[in-house]
Design a protein around this motif. Structure first.
Motif, PDB file in Angstrom:
ATOM      1  N   PHE A   1       0.815  -1.214   0.000  1.00  0.00           N
ATOM      2  CA  PHE A   1       0.000   0.000   0.000  1.00  0.00           C
ATOM      3  C   PHE A   1       0.851   1.268   0.000  1.00  0.00           C
TER       4      PHE A   1
ATOM      5  N   TRP B   1      -0.215   5.157  -0.297  1.00  0.00           N
ATOM      6  CA  TRP B   1      -1.593   5.323   0.112  1.00  0.00           C
ATOM      7  C   TRP B   1      -1.632   5.682   1.602  1.00  0.00           C
ATOM      8  N   SER B   2      -2.711   6.301   2.013  1.00  0.00           N
ATOM      9  CA  SER B   2      -2.878   6.618   3.443  1.00  0.00           C
ATOM     10  C   SER B   2      -2.998   5.343   4.280  1.00  0.00           C
ATOM     11  N   THR B   3      -3.462   4.285   3.640  1.00  0.00           N
ATOM     12  CA  THR B   3      -3.606   3.006   4.335  1.00  0.00           C
ATOM     13  C   THR B   3      -2.253   2.531   4.858  1.00  0.00           C
TER      14      THR B   3
ATOM     15  N   LEU C   1      -1.481   1.443   8.666  1.00  0.00           N
ATOM     16  CA  LEU C   1      -0.986   0.104   8.989  1.00  0.00           C
ATOM     17  C   LEU C   1       0.349   0.168   9.726  1.00  0.00           C
TER      18      LEU C   1
END
Length: 144
Positions: A78, A81-83, A87
């Motif tokens: 990811f 990404w902000s994900t 995480l």
């Protein structure tokens, strides 16, 4: 019925329950004489400490490392990404929790081993104290 009356009844009920427990003749918990086994035998304490050392600690570390590996791969997947940032923060929290759990397991293991040694030393000390007591020649204990 006002607040004071309600509160008074609640206090009375709580005091009544406490009095019933105090008068029950069977106190709760292992620290009262005559209620059965203290907690466990030295052999059981040793077995529990060994289980922590040979089973729980290695498996907890293994599970923590496995989660780190899988989570790091997911963070890479990811990337951008902000994900990934979320995480990564969750993984940092997980790592702190695993470290805390490992510390707790180590302290429980040490406490179990220390308790067995403490009871053994206390038993030896108490036994030695009895050896210091010598009955007088006119004691009814002579010749028993």
């Amino acid at each position: 019925m006002g607040f004071e009356q309600d509160g008074g009844q609640a206090r009375f009920a709580a005091a009544d329950q406490a009095a019933m427990r105090l008068n029950s003749g069977q106190p709760p918990g292992p620290l009262f004489p005559g209620t059965g086994d203290f907690a466990s035998t030295p052999a059981e304490k040793k077995a529990a400490a060994n289980t922590i050392e040979t089973d729980l600690e290695p498996n907890t570390k293994k599970a923590g490392d496995h989660a780190d590996e899988a989570s790091n791969n997911t963070v890479k997947a990811f990337d951008g990404w902000s994900t990934a940032a979320g995480l990564k923060k969750a993984l940092e929290t997980w790592d702190r929790q695993v470290i805390g759990l490992m510390g707790r397991l180590a302290s429980e293991k040490t406490a179990l081993r220390g308790a067995s040694n403490m009871f053994l030393r206390r038993d030896i000390s108490t036994g030695e104290g009895f050896n210091l007591v010598k009955p007088s020649s006119d004691s009814k204990l002579n010749g028993l």
